[in-house]
Write an enzyme that holds these catalytic residues in place. Structure first.
Site, PDB file in Angstrom:
ATOM      1  N   GLU A 187      -0.057  25.100  12.587  1.00  0.00           N
ATOM      2  CA  GLU A 187       0.587  24.452  13.738  1.00  0.00           C
ATOM      3  C   GLU A 187       2.054  24.133  13.458  1.00  0.00           C
ATOM      4  OE1 GLU A 187      -1.573  21.725  16.148  1.00  0.00           O
ATOM      5  OE2 GLU A 187      -3.511  22.496  15.468  1.00  0.00           O
ATOM      6  N   GLY A 247      -7.852  12.852 -14.113  1.00  0.00           N
ATOM      7  CA  GLY A 247      -7.835  13.638 -15.338  1.00  0.00           C
ATOM      8  C   GLY A 247      -8.671  14.901 -15.189  1.00  0.00           C
TER       9      GLY A 247
END
Length: 382
Positions: free
Chosen positions: A363, A339
């Site tokens: 990568e 939350g």
């Protein structure tokens, strides 16, 4: 395939887990907040032998297989993805290609000091105007007698400002197709090498990511790694191993997010009891845990194939694609389940959420992984 861990793999995993719990996890938030590269911790990691995990013992390394190495990366990433990526690049993209393609002289001068923990390594492939298209690189290496003169700029260089040496890819034959690139190992303090920019990033903020310029940088021909024109092969072979490592990093981030969320939902009280009792949250937790386990198996399979000399390109791309996107989903859910607390820096899940984002980018982006996988599928079908 045998999924039982060897004694060496288990020992390294447990050693890294213990070190991370004591030295990394308690400090990761501070390093991230201050964007500080923790030199003192990397000195200890070097002493533990984590700079050259897969380097053979004759060259000063630990002689670990790729599977054990990936397990170590997962443990590092559970504590701090920034620390993990600095170690990953050093192992996968600097030490590994030097071990595979380097000469005895190159290994003595550049590989042994790195594997022994004296310095980190860097990988200079991408350029400011060139992203995933390695064939379009513009940095040049002009032959001049027995030397080569490097001119150009590299971008997104992890460890650029803190490395001892870097692997640099440059054009040696602009008229060739696949054979236009060559690889060179270059000391970071060599004349003509300059760090020209430090990136300010969304995540992995305590790692160093730089632009590196090469201004008439003269290097001897014996610093060429592999044969002339072999640079693209060196890069692609290195990235395959690196992608399994990034998958392991993503799993580590996701695992940390899940552990933190489990602790939170057990303790957080709402509507008369802990929120973990709600079936909706339980279903999400089950999905998160299942996806983490699936991603771990994918990176272990890719590593196992490489360890046994089997083709691993598709397996590495599959592992990287699934694990990186999984880490983004899991860290998103971790923030959601926290939350409002998930949105503030008092709770570590917001850092994990930011750190996970880049795993789908560096990568090889997710789009590139899908392209690699599709090409492998089509080639097999033909």
């Amino acid at each position: 395939m045998n999924w039982n861990l060897t004694d060496d793999q288990r020992m390294v995993r447990d050693m890294v887990r213990e070190f991370v719990a004591a030295e990394v996890t308690p400090n990761a938030a501070e390093w991230d907040r201050d964007k500080r590269f923790p030199t003192e911790v990397f000195e200890k990691l070097g002493e533990l032998g984590l700079f050259g995990m897969t380097v053979d013992e004759d060259n000063g390394g630990a002689g670990l297989d790729l599977s054990g190495y990936c397990l170590a990366l997962e443990e590092l990433a559970r504590g701090d993805a920034s620390t993990c990526v600095a170690i990953s690049v050093t192992n996968s993209l600097f030490c590994a290609p030097l071990q595979r393609y380097g000469t005895a002289a190159q290994k003595a001068r550049f590989l042994r000091p790195c594997a022994g923990g004296e310095w980190l390594g860097a990988f200079c492939l991408s350029e400011p105007e060139v992203g995933s298209d390695a064939a379009a690189l513009k940095t040049s290496a002009r032959r001049d007698g027995d030397d080569f003169v490097l001119t150009g700029a590299k971008a997104w260089v992890t460890n650029g400002a803190v490395c001892g040496a870097m692997l640099v890819f440059a054009v040696t034959d602009p008229d060739a197709s696949r054979g236009r690139l060559s690889a060179f190992v270059v000391p970071a303090d060599h004349p003509g090498v300059a760090i020209v920019h430090e990136e300010d990033k969304l995540g992995i903020r305590s790692s160093r990511t730089n632009q590196v310029a090469f201004d008439e940088c003269r290097v001897p021909g014996e610093w060429m790694v592999g044969e002339e024109g072999q640079g693209l092969d060196v890069a692609l072979r290195s990235l395959d191993g690196g992608r399994a490592g990034i998958a392991a990093q993503a799993v580590g981030i996701a695992h940390a997010a899940l552990e933190l969320t489990l602790s939170y939902v057990v303790e957080r009280q709402a509507f008369g009891g802990p929120i973990g009792r709600f079936a909706g949250l339980q279903g999400e937790l089950a999905t998160m845990a299942t996806h983490i386990r699936a991603a771990r198996l994918l990176y272990l399979r890719a590593a196992w194939l490489r360890d046994h000399g089997e083709p691993d390109t598709m397996a590495a791309s599959s592992a990287k694609l699934f694990a990186s996107e999984m880490a983004n989903r899991v860290s998103y859910q971790a923030v959601q389940m926290h939350g409002g607390y998930g949105y503030v820096t008092d709770y570590p899940v917001e850092r994990l959420y930011r750190d996970a984002r880049v795993t789908t980018i560096y990568e090889g982006t997710s789009e590139i992984q899908r392209l690699v996988i599709a090409r492998q599928l089509i080639a097999a079908a033909g």
